[in-house]
Design a protein around this motif. Structure first.
Motif, PDB file in Angstrom:
ATOM      1  N   MET A  93      24.529  46.654  47.681  1.00  0.00           N
ATOM      2  CA  MET A  93      23.716  47.052  46.541  1.00  0.00           C
ATOM      3  C   MET A  93      23.554  45.867  45.609  1.00  0.00           C
ATOM      4  O   MET A  93      24.547  45.336  45.104  1.00  0.00           O
ATOM      5  CB  MET A  93      24.402  48.206  45.800  1.00  0.00           C
ATOM      6  N   PRO A  94      22.331  45.435  45.310  1.00  0.00           N
ATOM      7  CA  PRO A  94      22.132  44.248  44.485  1.00  0.00           C
ATOM      8  C   PRO A  94      22.457  44.507  43.030  1.00  0.00           C
ATOM      9  O   PRO A  94      22.180  45.570  42.497  1.00  0.00           O
ATOM     10  CB  PRO A  94      20.637  43.971  44.657  1.00  0.00           C
ATOM     11  N   THR A  95      23.073  43.554  42.380  1.00  0.00           N
ATOM     12  CA  THR A  95      23.294  43.615  40.942  1.00  0.00           C
ATOM     13  C   THR A  95      23.017  42.249  40.366  1.00  0.00           C
ATOM     14  O   THR A  95      22.874  41.258  41.071  1.00  0.00           O
ATOM     15  CB  THR A  95      24.743  44.031  40.603  1.00  0.00           C
ATOM     16  N   THR A  96      22.939  42.188  39.040  1.00  0.00           N
ATOM     17  CA  THR A  96      22.709  40.929  38.359  1.00  0.00           C
ATOM     18  C   THR A  96      23.984  40.120  38.307  1.00  0.00           C
ATOM     19  O   THR A  96      25.052  40.651  38.010  1.00  0.00           O
ATOM     20  CB  THR A  96      22.212  41.209  36.923  1.00  0.00           C
ATOM     21  N   CYS A 134      27.786  56.581  43.798  1.00  0.00           N
ATOM     22  CA  CYS A 134      27.393  57.906  44.277  1.00  0.00           C
ATOM     23  C   CYS A 134      25.906  58.222  44.215  1.00  0.00           C
ATOM     24  O   CYS A 134      25.481  59.225  44.801  1.00  0.00           O
ATOM     25  CB  CYS A 134      28.158  58.975  43.476  1.00  0.00           C
ATOM     26  N   ALA A 135      25.114  57.416  43.514  1.00  0.00           N
ATOM     27  CA  ALA A 135      23.691  57.758  43.385  1.00  0.00           C
ATOM     28  C   ALA A 135      23.021  57.853  44.754  1.00  0.00           C
ATOM     29  O   ALA A 135      22.369  58.851  45.081  1.00  0.00           O
ATOM     30  CB  ALA A 135      22.978  56.734  42.510  1.00  0.00           C
ATOM     31  N   ARG A 136      23.174  56.817  45.552  1.00  0.00           N
ATOM     32  CA  ARG A 136      22.546  56.823  46.869  1.00  0.00           C
ATOM     33  C   ARG A 136      23.147  57.913  47.751  1.00  0.00           C
ATOM     34  O   ARG A 136      22.412  58.581  48.523  1.00  0.00           O
ATOM     35  CB  ARG A 136      22.705  55.452  47.525  1.00  0.00           C
ATOM     36  N   ARG A 137      24.438  58.105  47.668  1.00  0.00           N
ATOM     37  CA  ARG A 137      25.075  59.156  48.468  1.00  0.00           C
ATOM     38  C   ARG A 137      24.519  60.533  48.101  1.00  0.00           C
ATOM     39  O   ARG A 137      24.293  61.380  48.963  1.00  0.00           O
ATOM     40  CB  ARG A 137      26.590  59.121  48.268  1.00  0.00           C
ATOM     41  N   GLN A 138      24.316  60.787  46.807  1.00  0.00           N
ATOM     42  CA  GLN A 138      23.783  62.077  46.382  1.00  0.00           C
ATOM     43  C   GLN A 138      22.337  62.255  46.848  1.00  0.00           C
ATOM     44  O   GLN A 138      21.931  63.358  47.243  1.00  0.00           O
ATOM     45  CB  GLN A 138      23.859  62.203  44.853  1.00  0.00           C
ATOM     46  N   ALA A 181      19.195  51.009  35.571  1.00  0.00           N
ATOM     47  CA  ALA A 181      20.127  51.307  36.660  1.00  0.00           C
ATOM     48  C   ALA A 181      19.384  51.585  37.957  1.00  0.00           C
ATOM     49  O   ALA A 181      19.768  51.095  39.034  1.00  0.00           O
ATOM     50  CB  ALA A 181      21.005  52.504  36.279  1.00  0.00           C
ATOM     51  N   GLN A 182      18.307  52.340  37.881  1.00  0.00           N
ATOM     52  CA  GLN A 182      17.526  52.630  39.083  1.00  0.00           C
ATOM     53  C   GLN A 182      16.894  51.361  39.642  1.00  0.00           C
ATOM     54  O   GLN A 182      16.896  51.143  40.863  1.00  0.00           O
ATOM     55  CB  GLN A 182      16.451  53.680  38.747  1.00  0.00           C
ATOM     56  N   ASP A 183      16.378  50.514  38.754  1.00  0.00           N
ATOM     57  CA  ASP A 183      15.773  49.269  39.218  1.00  0.00           C
ATOM     58  C   ASP A 183      16.802  48.350  39.876  1.00  0.00           C
ATOM     59  O   ASP A 183      16.526  47.725  40.910  1.00  0.00           O
ATOM     60  CB  ASP A 183      15.111  48.540  38.043  1.00  0.00           C
ATOM     61  N   LEU A 184      17.995  48.255  39.286  1.00  0.00           N
ATOM     62  CA  LEU A 184      19.026  47.369  39.826  1.00  0.00           C
ATOM     63  C   LEU A 184      19.444  47.772  41.233  1.00  0.00           C
ATOM     64  O   LEU A 184      19.727  46.914  42.082  1.00  0.00           O
ATOM     65  CB  LEU A 184      20.252  47.361  38.905  1.00  0.00           C
ATOM     66  N   ILE A 199      16.464  52.232  43.373  1.00  0.00           N
ATOM     67  CA  ILE A 199      16.262  53.683  43.440  1.00  0.00           C
ATOM     68  C   ILE A 199      15.000  54.028  42.665  1.00  0.00           C
ATOM     69  O   ILE A 199      14.779  53.506  41.564  1.00  0.00           O
ATOM     70  CB  ILE A 199      17.491  54.412  42.867  1.00  0.00           C
ATOM     71  N   PRO A 200      14.135  54.872  43.187  1.00  0.00           N
ATOM     72  CA  PRO A 200      12.872  55.171  42.499  1.00  0.00           C
ATOM     73  C   PRO A 200      13.093  55.703  41.080  1.00  0.00           C
ATOM     74  O   PRO A 200      13.997  56.508  40.841  1.00  0.00           O
ATOM     75  CB  PRO A 200      12.229  56.239  43.393  1.00  0.00           C
ATOM     76  N   ARG A 201      12.265  55.250  40.159  1.00  0.00           N
ATOM     77  CA  ARG A 201      12.347  55.752  38.790  1.00  0.00           C
ATOM     78  C   ARG A 201      12.050  57.246  38.761  1.00  0.00           C
ATOM     79  O   ARG A 201      11.170  57.724  39.462  1.00  0.00           O
ATOM     80  CB  ARG A 201      11.360  55.009  37.895  1.00  0.00           C
ATOM     81  N   GLY A 202      12.796  57.947  37.935  1.00  0.00           N
ATOM     82  CA  GLY A 202      12.657  59.391  37.848  1.00  0.00           C
ATOM     83  C   GLY A 202      13.618  60.144  38.737  1.00  0.00           C
ATOM     84  O   GLY A 202      13.648  61.382  38.701  1.00  0.00           O
TER      85      GLY A 202
END
Length: 532
Positions: free
Chosen positions: A1-4, A200-204, A234-237, A240-243
């Motif tokens: 997962m990419p981060t800054t 957990c975002a992607r897992r959910q 957070a979604q952009d990083l 994950i699609p916005r919304g």
């Protein structure tokens, strides 16, 4: 997962714990650090504005619906995002701390939603915070099943029978002192949100739901805007699609009650509604306006949801939500089922009456604090909703709430009773003792008490003393009596620490806005040697 990549990384100042490395990965810490770098200064400025607003209110500035946002309220065209998967039907929601036993019981309870509460129901020891993140990760991965030493088994049911997980991070006013960024503590809200979102975002999403949140203690639209910007970043990083994020805001401060529509507007692509956080709402009313005699409240047990100012608050919430296509979620039933049949039936009758009022008023669901209350809440909402998932189409155009209606506290009355004074002292002391030991949800006198209800208990003592409706010497005498009783009930309690916390937060001349920041720094922070 990419981060800054950060010039100043987040450092862990706490001692290592079992499996903590699964949560505190370099990528997760960098992700949290990215959020702090982007939003830490805005958070500080908004907290300063909270203090300025508090001073203006204390000086007599009236509370009212903002004139500058009247166009937002008048515009009929905007609505919040459609309900996300797993959040269409929310007729029963259960709340509790994210420990393993609570997680299994809540997910299996028959409730449609479990709010995993890092805020009011969790004493924020470092182990509680990281173990809570592990609990959520394990629950999503279905590796949370366990057997206790006495042979009791805790097993998750089939996936389609489990409650949807919604996480409540700590409020903007709190810090996580076991993490350091650029020489200072990390905002606790960004820790709880960031660690869960990263892991957990992607897992959910893969499991058919998404990263869902409850947002506590917001005081105005600007704090909602900050959360919305956090969600976008957070979604952009993480690509994950916005919304995808959905957030329900607890309307639990008196200032937020005047900006419900604006809060929905700021979060509209990420919004899933509002919740009537009634216990914190009463606490907010006292700490905001408690210096005035016309806002003197009686025993909290006598401040019911039928009081005119509470009716105005809840009816406005339903009307606001349904006008914008959002869910309106009712307040928590804090009763704990009793082994005594008569007491049990009395508790269930109170819950039923409360939920019937909410369902008939148009709420789409409501909260309970114990799995044993899920059936009665579900039965009530089933009776009103039937096969419909909600009643958002019931717009409550008959509701017309003015500022004076939200502030009509003087219409209820009655001095505090001796039993009410003693109960508030007893609840404060027992909750403080348990909280300092790491327990954030405590069953006391038939109710599940958490930080919100403990806050009401201690600020009521402060308010009654300020307006001299109770005698200070009598309070001090009751304090010693209840400390002695506490020592007998909880031999492990440090009575001096409990007394000190009560004196600082309930007996001081100036009212501390929360008991938690001071108590956290004094009693729960445990630093180890810094490590990178």
């Amino acid at each position: 997962m990419p981060t800054t990549t950060l010039a100043h990384r987040v450092r862990v100042l706490a001692a290592p714990g079992d499996r903590h490395d699964e949560i505190l990965t370099p990528g997760a810490l960098d992700f949290v650090g990215s959020l702090v770098a982007a939003f830490g200064e805005r958070r500080r400025e908004l907290l300063k504005e909270r203090r300025r607003q508090s001073l203006r209110t204390a000086a007599g500035s009236p509370l009212d619906f903002p004139i500058v946002t009247s166009a937002v309220r008048a515009d009929p065209s905007w609505r919040v995002a459609p309900a996300a998967p797993g959040l269409t039907d929310r007729r029963v929601e259960i709340t509790g701390p994210p420990d393993r036993r609570m997680a299994v019981n809540a997910l299996n309870s028959g409730a449609r939603v479990w709010m995993a509460d890092f805020e009011d129901a969790t004493a924020p020891t470092w182990d509680n915070i990281i173990d809570g993140q592990l609990t959520l990760l394990d629950a999503i991965e279905r590796r949370i099943d366990f057997t206790t030493e006495d042979g009791r088994e805790y097993r998750l049911a089939d996936r389609d029978r489990l409650a949807t997980i919604v996480v409540r991070p700590r409020g903007w006013h709190l810090t996580e002192d076991h993490l350091e960024f650029d020489g200072g503590p990390v905002p606790a809200a960004l820790v709880d949100f960031g660690l869960y979102f990263f892991h957990c975002a992607r897992r959910q999403i893969d499991a058919g739901h998404g990263p869902y949140f409850y947002l506590p203690k917001l005081e105005n639209r600007y704090e909602a805007r900050l959360w919305n910007d956090v969600f976008v970043t957070a979604q952009d990083l993480l690509g994950i699609p916005r919304g995808t994020v959905r957030a329900t805001v607890l309307i639990e401060t008196i200032t937020a009650a005047f900006e419900m529509e604006e809060i929905l507007y700021e979060l509209r692509e990420h919004s899933s509604g509002l919740n009537a956080g009634r216990w914190d709402y009463l606490f907010s009313l006292i700490k905001t306006l408690g210096h005035r005699t016309d806002f003197l409240l009686p025993d909290r047990a006598n401040v019911t949801m039928t009081a005119p100012f509470m009716r105005a608050y809840t009816e406005l919430l339903v009307r606001t939500c349904h006008k914008r296509g959002a869910h309106a979620i009712g307040g928590m039933a804090a009763q704990v089922p009793s082994k005594d049949p008569e007491a049990h039936e009395t508790a269930l009758a109170k819950v039923r009456m409360d939920k019937e009022r909410e369902a008939e008023d148009g709420f789409d669901g409501s909260w309970v604090a114990h799995p044993g209350l899920v059936p009665v809440c579900r039965e009530v909402f089933d009776g009103v909703l039937g096969e419909r998932p909600h009643q958002v189409d019931r717009t409550r155009d008959d509701v017309d709430v003015r500022a004076a209606d939200l502030l009509s506290v003087r219409r209820i009355g009655g001095p505090p009773t001796p039993e009410g004074v003693r109960t508030n002292i007893a609840v404060s002391l027992r909750y403080f003792a348990a909280w300092m030991r790491g327990q954030g949800a405590v069953a006391l006198y038939g109710l599940m008490e958490d930080a919100a209800t403990a806050e009401i208990a201690r600020v009521q003592i402060w308010q009654w003393l300020r307006h001299r409706v109770i005698d200070r010497l009598s309070v001090l005498d009751l304090l010693e009596q209840e400390l002695a009783a506490l020592g007998a009930e909880y031999p492990w309690a440090n009575l001096d620490e409990v007394r000190g916390l009560f004196e600082r937060t309930a007996l001081s001349g100036e009212l501390p806005l929360f008991f938690t920041p001071d108590a956290y720094a004094r009693h729960l922070v445990r630093h180890a040697e810094p490590r990178s």
